[in-house]
Design a protein around this motif. Structure first.
Motif, short mmCIF file in Angstrom:
data_model
loop_
_atom_site.label_atom_id
_atom_site.label_comp_id
_atom_site.label_asym_id
_atom_site.label_seq_id
_atom_site.Cartn_x
_atom_site.Cartn_y
_atom_site.Cartn_z
N ILE A 39 1.11 -1.21 -0.06
CA ILE A 39 0.09 0.08 -0.16
C ILE A 39 1.13 1.63 -0.56
CG2 ILE A 39 -1.74 1.20 1.20
CD1 ILE A 39 -3.03 -1.58 2.39
N SER A 40 2.15 0.91 0.64
CA SER A 40 2.99 2.58 0.87
C SER A 40 4.06 2.71 -0.57
CB SER A 40 3.47 1.92 1.75
OG SER A 40 3.48 1.87 3.22
N VAL A 41 3.97 1.36 -1.42
CA VAL A 41 4.96 2.37 -2.26
C VAL A 41 3.75 2.37 -3.24
CG1 VAL A 41 6.51 1.03 -3.84
CG2 VAL A 41 6.57 0.53 -1.25
N GLY A 42 2.50 1.76 -3.20
CA GLY A 42 1.48 1.92 -4.27
C GLY A 42 0.96 3.38 -4.41
N LEU A 43 0.69 4.06 -2.81
CA LEU A 43 0.93 5.20 -2.76
C LEU A 43 1.60 6.15 -2.89
CD1 LEU A 43 -1.68 4.85 0.21
CD2 LEU A 43 -2.46 4.97 -2.83
N ALA A 44 2.69 6.00 -2.74
CA ALA A 44 3.79 6.53 -2.22
C ALA A 44 4.49 7.25 -3.77
CB ALA A 44 4.86 6.35 -1.94
N ILE A 45 4.34 6.17 -5.20
CA ILE A 45 5.08 6.56 -6.30
C ILE A 45 4.41 7.20 -7.46
CG2 ILE A 45 5.63 5.17 -8.34
CD1 ILE A 45 6.28 2.95 -7.06
N PRO A 46 2.43 7.21 -6.98
CA PRO A 46 2.10 8.34 -7.91
C PRO A 46 2.27 9.95 -7.27
CG PRO A 46 0.27 6.68 -6.88
CD PRO A 46 1.92 6.26 -6.75
N ILE A 47 2.32 9.35 -5.82
CA ILE A 47 2.30 10.72 -4.81
C ILE A 47 3.85 11.37 -4.92
CG2 ILE A 47 2.62 11.83 -2.37
CD1 ILE A 47 0.15 9.77 -1.78
N GLY A 48 4.43 11.10 -5.25
CA GLY A 48 6.02 11.48 -5.37
C GLY A 48 6.26 12.18 -6.60
N VAL A 68 -2.40 -1.94 10.25
CA VAL A 68 -2.04 -1.18 8.70
C VAL A 68 -1.23 0.09 8.82
CG1 VAL A 68 -2.21 -1.62 6.46
CG2 VAL A 68 -2.92 -3.74 7.47
N LEU A 69 -2.69 0.78 8.92
CA LEU A 69 -1.80 2.30 8.56
C LEU A 69 -1.71 3.47 9.24
CD1 LEU A 69 -3.92 4.58 7.60
CD2 LEU A 69 -5.82 4.87 9.35
N THR A 70 -0.65 2.51 10.23
CA THR A 70 0.03 2.90 11.07
C THR A 70 0.97 2.70 10.44
OG1 THR A 70 -1.18 2.50 13.46
CG2 THR A 70 1.30 2.68 13.48
N LEU A 71 1.50 1.44 9.99
CA LEU A 71 2.67 1.22 9.24
C LEU A 71 3.29 1.90 8.00
CD1 LEU A 71 3.18 -2.40 9.59
CD2 LEU A 71 4.99 -0.85 11.12
N VAL A 72 1.98 1.79 7.66
CA VAL A 72 1.17 3.30 5.60
C VAL A 72 1.47 4.58 6.15
CG1 VAL A 72 0.30 3.51 4.17
CG2 VAL A 72 -0.42 1.76 4.47
N LEU A 73 1.42 5.35 7.48
CA LEU A 73 1.67 6.76 7.27
C LEU A 73 3.15 6.99 8.15
CD1 LEU A 73 -1.63 7.48 9.36
CD2 LEU A 73 -1.03 8.33 7.15
N ALA A 74 3.57 5.57 8.13
CA ALA A 74 5.42 5.53 8.93
C ALA A 74 5.94 6.11 7.50
CB ALA A 74 5.74 5.29 9.80
N GLN A 75 5.42 4.72 6.71
CA GLN A 75 6.17 4.26 5.11
C GLN A 75 6.36 5.81 4.41
OE1 GLN A 75 6.19 0.46 4.65
NE2 GLN A 75 5.57 -0.39 6.91
N ILE A 76 5.27 6.33 3.92
CA ILE A 76 5.14 6.18 2.67
C ILE A 76 4.96 8.16 2.71
CG2 ILE A 76 2.69 6.81 3.63
CD1 ILE A 76 1.33 6.83 0.80
N ALA A 77 5.26 8.43 4.49
CA ALA A 77 6.08 9.75 4.28
C ALA A 77 7.52 9.54 3.66
CB ALA A 77 6.07 10.12 5.57
#
Length: 314
Positions: free
Chosen positions: A108-117, A186-195
């Motif tokens: 989830i983190s990588v899937g969201l971080a790439i388009p956001i970045g 999962v949300l806790t880890l995602v918020l920490a990683q996606i940043a």
């Protein structure tokens, strides 16, 4: 490519050996010792000596390490004094649950971080870039235990939307059958990683936007989307490959805290609980897995480098 992989695997084996030596020595330097942890503070010197002799703890440290390493190579990681169960069976039971939790969060983190970045790089110094940057700094600088507690306080106690406890099933299938209970961990880890991932993706993509091959592609009439996703994206993923590989041990460390906060029955919670009673065989086994995760993470990063950039293979 095969030679490249063989060299990296051999290097990983050497590093893992060094990690095992350091881990073994450090854990055996902890105060108290295994005998005191198992027999209690009221154990007599005679009882401690008998325990040490029975378990081979009265031998020299190098001899103990060689015997332990021989058992590890045979798949035996020792026996938990506290849980009366082999360490290998405990890890086999807990590790898949931790892998599932971290895999879901990482995807989830990588899937969201790439388009956001990418969006931040294309719209740099605009409202979206400023907003995403501000949120990234907040989430990245927040301690993960604080972030977890805030999510519990908000979504569980105040709004009552989500349960505050993770799934308690004994199997991976059972855990996946309780998606509502998985949301907050999962949300806790995602918020920490996606940043972290989005910031690296933004920086990498911005570097690609000013390269000569991008100007050449645009001069030939290629559309912005074609240039971004066919020319820039692959090169921009190279630093991300390193970051993802090197983040595996950090993710496992964060999972230890998340599992403890949400009472998730994985490796992190196991380590936390057994650290309270000085169950040295379990601590050694879990720490060895963490070291292996670091080595595997580096190996994955090297392999991804070779796939994304053919020059690395040579």
């Amino acid at each position: 490519m095969i030679g490249f992989l063989i060299r990296r695997v051999l290097q990983a084996i050497v590093v893992l050996f060094v990690v095992s030596v350091i881990t073994f020595i450090l854990l055996h330097m902890l105060p108290g010792g295994e005998a005191r942890a198992v027999l209690g503070v009221k154990a007599t010197p005679v009882q401690i000596a008998a325990f040490n002799h029975t378990n081979g703890l009265d031998k020299s440290l190098p001899v103990q390490y060689v015997e332990w390493l021989g058992q590890v190579l045979q798949g035996h990681l020792g026996y938990s004094y506290h849980l009366n169960q082999t360490v290998a069976s405990l890890i086999a039971e807990k590790l898949p649950k931790t892998i599932v939790l971290n895999a879901i969060a990482l995807i989830i983190s990588v899937g969201l971080a790439i388009p956001i970045g990418i969006r931040q790089a294309v719209k740099r110094n605009k409202a979206f870039d400023y907003a995403a940057t501000g949120l990234s700094f907040i989430f990245y600088s927040s301690p993960i235990f604080f972030l977890a507690l805030v999510l519990v306080l908000w979504f569980s106690l105040d709004l009552g939307w989500l349960p505050s406890e993770a799934p308690q099933s004994g199997s991976v299938v059972g855990i996946l059958s309780q998606p509502t209970e998985l949301v907050l961990p999962v949300l806790t880890l995602v918020l920490a990683q996606i940043a972290l991932f989005s910031r690296y993706m933004r920086s990498s993509f911005m570097d690609g936007l000013v390269q000569d091959y991008v100007r050449t592609a645009k001069a030939k009439g290629a559309s912005d989307l074609r240039v971004q996703y066919l020319h820039i994206l692959r090169n921009s993923l190279i630093p991300m490959a390193t970051l993802i590989g090197l983040s595996l041990p950090g993710i496992l460390g964060g999972a230890l805290i998340v599992e403890q906060v949400f009472n998730y029955p994985g490796m992190g919670l196991l380590f936390w609980q057994e650290a309270q009673v000085n169950d040295y065989p379990v601590l050694l086994g879990v720490t060895l897995i963490g070291g292996a995760a670091t080595v595997v993470g580096n190996l994955i990063a090297d392999v991804l480098y070779g796939v994304l950039d053919p020059r690395v293979r040579y």
